[in-house]
Design a protein around this motif. Sequence first.
Motif, PDB file in Angstrom:
ATOM      1  N   GLN A  52       0.825  -1.208   0.000  1.00 26.98           N
ATOM      2  CA  GLN A  52       0.000   0.000   0.000  1.00 26.98           C
ATOM      3  C   GLN A  52       0.861   1.262   0.000  1.00 26.98           C
ATOM      4  N   ALA A  53       1.906   1.276   0.826  1.00 26.94           N
ATOM      5  CA  ALA A  53       2.787   2.444   0.867  1.00 26.94           C
ATOM      6  C   ALA A  53       3.524   2.619  -0.459  1.00 26.94           C
ATOM      7  N   GLU A  54       3.919   1.503  -1.064  1.00 27.14           N
ATOM      8  CA  GLU A  54       4.604   1.551  -2.353  1.00 27.14           C
ATOM      9  C   GLU A  54       3.694   2.112  -3.445  1.00 27.14           C
ATOM     10  N   LEU A  55       2.439   1.713  -3.429  1.00 24.41           N
ATOM     11  CA  LEU A  55       1.491   2.222  -4.424  1.00 24.41           C
ATOM     12  C   LEU A  55       1.229   3.715  -4.226  1.00 24.41           C
ATOM     13  N   ALA A  56       1.144   4.137  -2.971  1.00 23.46           N
ATOM     14  CA  ALA A  56       0.971   5.570  -2.699  1.00 23.46           C
ATOM     15  C   ALA A  56       2.194   6.349  -3.176  1.00 23.46           C
ATOM     16  N   LEU A  57       3.379   5.784  -2.960  1.00 26.28           N
ATOM     17  CA  LEU A  57       4.612   6.435  -3.422  1.00 26.28           C
ATOM     18  C   LEU A  57       4.637   6.510  -4.943  1.00 26.28           C
ATOM     19  N   ARG A  58       4.233   5.441  -5.595  1.00 22.33           N
ATOM     20  CA  ARG A  58       4.166   5.461  -7.063  1.00 22.33           C
ATOM     21  C   ARG A  58       3.229   6.552  -7.564  1.00 22.33           C
ATOM     22  N   ALA A  59       2.102   6.687  -6.886  1.00 23.22           N
ATOM     23  CA  ALA A  59       1.126   7.693  -7.298  1.00 23.22           C
ATOM     24  C   ALA A  59       1.705   9.094  -7.176  1.00 23.22           C
ATOM     25  N   VAL A  60       2.462   9.335  -6.107  1.00 24.45           N
ATOM     26  CA  VAL A  60       3.109  10.637  -5.940  1.00 24.45           C
ATOM     27  C   VAL A  60       4.105  10.882  -7.062  1.00 24.45           C
ATOM     28  N   ARG A  61       4.962   9.919  -7.314  1.00 28.02           N
ATOM     29  CA  ARG A  61       6.040  10.108  -8.290  1.00 28.02           C
ATOM     30  C   ARG A  61       5.525  10.190  -9.723  1.00 28.02           C
ATOM     31  N   SER A  62       4.379   9.567  -9.966  1.00 29.05           N
ATOM     32  CA  SER A  62       3.818   9.632 -11.318  1.00 29.05           C
ATOM     33  C   SER A  62       3.385  11.049 -11.676  1.00 29.05           C
ATOM     34  N   GLY A  63       3.167  11.887 -10.663  1.00 25.64           N
ATOM     35  CA  GLY A  63       2.795  13.273 -10.925  1.00 25.64           C
ATOM     36  C   GLY A  63       3.955  14.146 -11.337  1.00 25.64           C
ATOM     37  N   GLY A  64       5.169  13.631 -11.207  1.00 30.16           N
ATOM     38  CA  GLY A  64       6.331  14.380 -11.663  1.00 30.16           C
ATOM     39  C   GLY A  64       6.883  15.372 -10.661  1.00 30.16           C
ATOM     40  N   LYS A  65       6.257  15.497  -9.492  1.00 27.11           N
ATOM     41  CA  LYS A  65       6.743  16.431  -8.475  1.00 27.11           C
ATOM     42  C   LYS A  65       6.799  15.738  -7.120  1.00 27.11           C
TER      43      LYS A  65
END
Length: 245
Positions: free
Chosen positions: A187-200
Amino acid sequence: DTARLRDAAAVFEREEKAIIQAMNETVAQLGGIDSDIEAMRKAATRDPVTGLPNRIAFSAKLSALYDDGKAIGPAALALVTVEGLREMGERHGATTVEKALKKLAPEFRKSVKKNDFVARIGTDEFAFVFHEVSADNAEAIAQRICASVEGVQVALPNRAFTTQTLSLSTGISMAFTASGGVDLFTQAELALRAVRSGGKPGTLVFSAAIGGRTNKTYAPHDACSGCGAANPSPLGGGRPKHPHD
């Protein structure tokens, strides 16, 4: 007879002293072995660059958060990527990265409570465990850590008066919403991916919406079924490859 008894007593006393000395030497040797074992244990669970716990220690910590699939208390896991660190290494070399990591480690330590936990689990990846927190609390702590890191100046080689700053991307998951350590990590990894996919850089707490957007790569109790990695958790393998890595 008295002389013989005196001589026997003297012999006995010498033997007793010799036995005591041998026992003390044995105890000292055993103590040294214990110290060596403890030193080896610490070396096996510590990151040599930062002095922080490593991935092995983190795996044990993650497992300890649950008892028979139930969280033993309110806790949050924050997975962090240090943005810009890999690029720093590519441009300025490993020595500069080590200097940066040694500056970040004390910032991480002083940003958490004594009973909290922080480990280096990858080249530019860290994991925090916050105890007795809500999701809002965990997010606030993560943002505070991020602000602290952004204030760190890393000197660059052969560039007088030139420094570089770094930033953090953070994904957070809550122990009570996960079925165990593997699920919590996913779950934490998916949340991190979601953050990084935004480019910021930023901070995001895992939610059902994130799980829904990634239903092909996440299902509770079946961490990472089809994400291209056997298991994203340190309990069973490496983290999935991120498109920015």
